[in-house]
Design a protein around this motif. Structure first.
Motif, short mmCIF file in Angstrom:
data_model
loop_
_atom_site.label_atom_id
_atom_site.label_comp_id
_atom_site.label_asym_id
_atom_site.label_seq_id
_atom_site.Cartn_x
_atom_site.Cartn_y
_atom_site.Cartn_z
N MET A 330 1.63 42.46 -30.03
CA MET A 330 2.48 43.91 -29.22
C MET A 330 2.93 45.42 -29.57
SD MET A 330 5.43 43.82 -31.45
CE MET A 330 5.44 46.58 -31.77
N THR A 331 1.60 45.68 -30.34
CA THR A 331 1.10 47.33 -30.71
C THR A 331 -0.51 47.35 -29.56
OG1 THR A 331 -0.77 46.24 -32.50
CG2 THR A 331 1.87 46.81 -32.96
N GLY A 332 -1.03 47.04 -28.98
CA GLY A 332 -1.97 47.09 -27.88
C GLY A 332 -2.13 48.05 -26.89
N ASN A 424 -1.05 51.94 -37.59
CA ASN A 424 -1.19 52.75 -35.96
C ASN A 424 -0.66 53.23 -34.71
OD1 ASN A 424 -3.30 53.33 -37.36
ND2 ASN A 424 -5.26 51.92 -37.12
N ALA A 425 -0.16 52.51 -34.60
CA ALA A 425 0.48 51.87 -32.46
C ALA A 425 2.39 52.87 -33.54
CB ALA A 425 1.47 51.30 -32.47
N GLY A 426 2.50 53.69 -34.49
CA GLY A 426 3.12 54.41 -35.39
C GLY A 426 4.37 53.52 -35.28
N ALA A 431 5.98 47.90 -40.31
CA ALA A 431 4.87 47.13 -40.63
C ALA A 431 5.71 47.13 -42.44
CB ALA A 431 3.60 48.79 -41.47
N VAL A 432 6.64 48.06 -42.88
CA VAL A 432 7.63 47.86 -44.00
C VAL A 432 8.02 46.87 -43.80
CG1 VAL A 432 8.74 49.74 -45.29
CG2 VAL A 432 6.94 50.56 -44.41
#
Length: 504
Positions: A330-332, A424-426, A431-432
């Motif tokens: 989901m981060t592409g 990297n996707a902001g 991520a946390v």
């Protein structure tokens, strides 16, 4: 010029070289089925050997295609041989072969339908693998669905293989009914995409949607049903209900066939449909995958803590691990920018490959501890393994550390690659969240390690395993460490394969 194009199309349509592996597997599986019918009870070692040779032959053919680095279409564009597909096929062969090696003694002790080794077990495993290969190389919604059904029907039969075992029969019924429902979702979604675009070809769908040539409302509805069907096959929340029951109820050998190689095929199908056919709708399906990922991480990790059956615990672990795969998927594309797509999607591929290698070894050790008349399915069955078999206790510890994401195991590098893509996707907050739930998940993995090394053995019976199983299990454990210490080459291979797929 039209005559030249027609000639090229005809040549492509009759090119069977890219499908040599599938043709070889189909012929070999059919031959093994016939040969096994005439074998006596004590001679079914031949079925096992022929099955592994067949998988080896497929690997040689697919490696030749992978080594060429070419992308070739055939069957009127319904089939594609590309680096990503051939890479996933090679690991599908590896996972299936390891599963059969680990399952040999287990299936023999339980007389799975036909004699000591169960010819049907091996033949159905091969047909399931054929379906996975078609899923991996499908370039049409139709061929993808046919591959999915071939794989699923074989797995339904495998789950119900022990006809005299009530729990397995119950698991087969649950899997079949819910699987049929999920297939219906997927097929309905495909029909809506076809209605909106007028084609089933993956490449053409991508072109039509990119040019805004389809009804967006119909596409979104179709997308919802497709994502639901794919989520079921991956075992993501809220389509995960079948996973714990089927994993626990199936014979452990079949559980491994369910939880290993099919995950690679399902990921390939997800990439074909979402990344290749519907990149123009990335914003829509990425939001759906985000919800599925967070729910899978939360429910999978939290529910696993309460489990005492190790197969059921690993089932919930699988649900949580699929959450990480979906995070990579989901981060592409970020705000319409797909410059980091190759690295994000390759992180998901890398994660799935390493997860499959680790989970195959975990279930292999469960089968190693099982014996005739006894299933080693409870966490308590691992008590004192450190004293009974120190080496395999070390291997199990390595595998659990990898699933928990402890460095320097490969599971840590896989999680790091996905988290890096998310950051990297902001989406640092996401991520946390993933890290927090990973910390929760570490508890139940470390509980098994504690049981292995610090609890007194409840069963002191000697562990007798075939030599091939011991060798493969040892290599499995060492590979988890080596790939964690030297992750670069596999990451690079996944990245280059994904780049080639996105450049088509």
């Amino acid at each position: 010029m039209n005559e030249i194009n027609s000639t090229l199309l005809t040549a492509a349509d009759t090119n069977l070289v890219p499908v040599y592996a599938e043709i070889f597997l189909l012929i070999a599986a059919s031959a093994i089925l016939l040969i096994d019918m005439f074998l006596k009870e004590g001679k079914r070692n031949l079925t096992y050997a022929l099955t592994l040779l067949t998988i080896g032959g497929c690997a040689v053919l697919s490696f030749a295609d992978f080594n060429s680095g070419a992308t070739v279409y055939t069957f009127s564009g319904m089939y594609v041989s590309d680096p990503l597909g051939n890479l996933l096929k090679l690991f599908t062969y590896l996972a299936t072969a390891m599963t059969l090696v680990y399952s040999r003694q287990y299936s023999g002790d339980r007389g799975m339908m036909s004699g000591n080794l169960g010819g049907e077990f091996y033949v159905l495993a091969l047909f399931s693998m054929l379906g996975q290969m078609i899923m991996i190389s499908g370039n049409s919604m139709l061929s993808l669905y046919l591959g999915l059904e071939l794989m699923s029907l074989s797995l339904y039969a495998l789950v119900a293989l022990r006809r005299d075992h009530a729990v397995s029969t119950e698991a087969a019924m649950k899997y079949f009914i819910l699987g049929a429902l999920a297939s219906g979702f997927l097929l309905y979604g495909i029909s809506m995409v076809y209605g909106a675009t007028g084609t089933l070809d993956i490449t053409t769908i991508g072109q039509v949607t990119a040019a805004n040539g389809a009804n967006p409302t119909i596409l979104v509805f179709g997308l919802v049903f497709i994502v639901a069907g794919l989520a079921f096959k991956l075992g993501a929340v809220p389509f995960h209900m079948w996973v714990p029951d089927v994993y626990q109820g199936s014979p452990t050998a079949v559980t491994l066939l369910l939880g290993g190689a099919p995950k690679l095929a399902t990921l390939a199908m997800t990439i074909r449909i979402l990344v290749e056919a519907l990149p123009a709708m990335a914003f829509d399906w990425q939001q759906m995958l985000m919800v599925l990922a967070v729910l899978s991480l939360a429910i999978g990790n939290i529910t696993a803590i309460a489990q005492t059956n190790i197969k059921r615990m690993l089932a919930y672990s699988t649900i949580a691990q699929m959450g990480f795969v979906l995070l990579g998927m989901m981060t592409g594309v970020v705000n319409g920018d797909s410059s980091d797509a190759a690295s994000s999607y390759s992180a998901a591929v890398y994660y799935m490959i390493t997860y499959v290698l680790t989970t195959v070894g975990s279930f292999g050790l469960i089968m190693m501890l099982a014996r005739a008349g006894h299933e080693a399915e409870n966490i308590a069955d691992f008590k004192g393994l450190g004293k009974r078999s120190p080496w395999f206790a070390i291997v199990m510890t390595i595998l659990m550390f990898s699933l928990a994401g402890v460095p320097p195991m490969v599971g840590f590098m896989a999680k790091w690659a996905v988290l890096q893509a998310v950051a990297n996707a902001g989406m640092v907050w996401l991520a946390v969240v993933a890290v927090m739930f990973s910390l929760v998940g570490a508890y139940y993995y470390l509980r098994i390690v504690k049981t292995i090394w610090f609890d007194d053995a409840a069963d002191t019976a000697a562990i007798h395993t075939p030599a091939d199983m011991r060798v493969v299990m040892s290599l499995n454990g060492l590979a988890v460490i080596v790939l964690g210490v030297i992750p670069g080459w596999l990451l690079a291979v996944c990245y280059s394969a994904m780049q080639a797929t996105l450049a088509k």
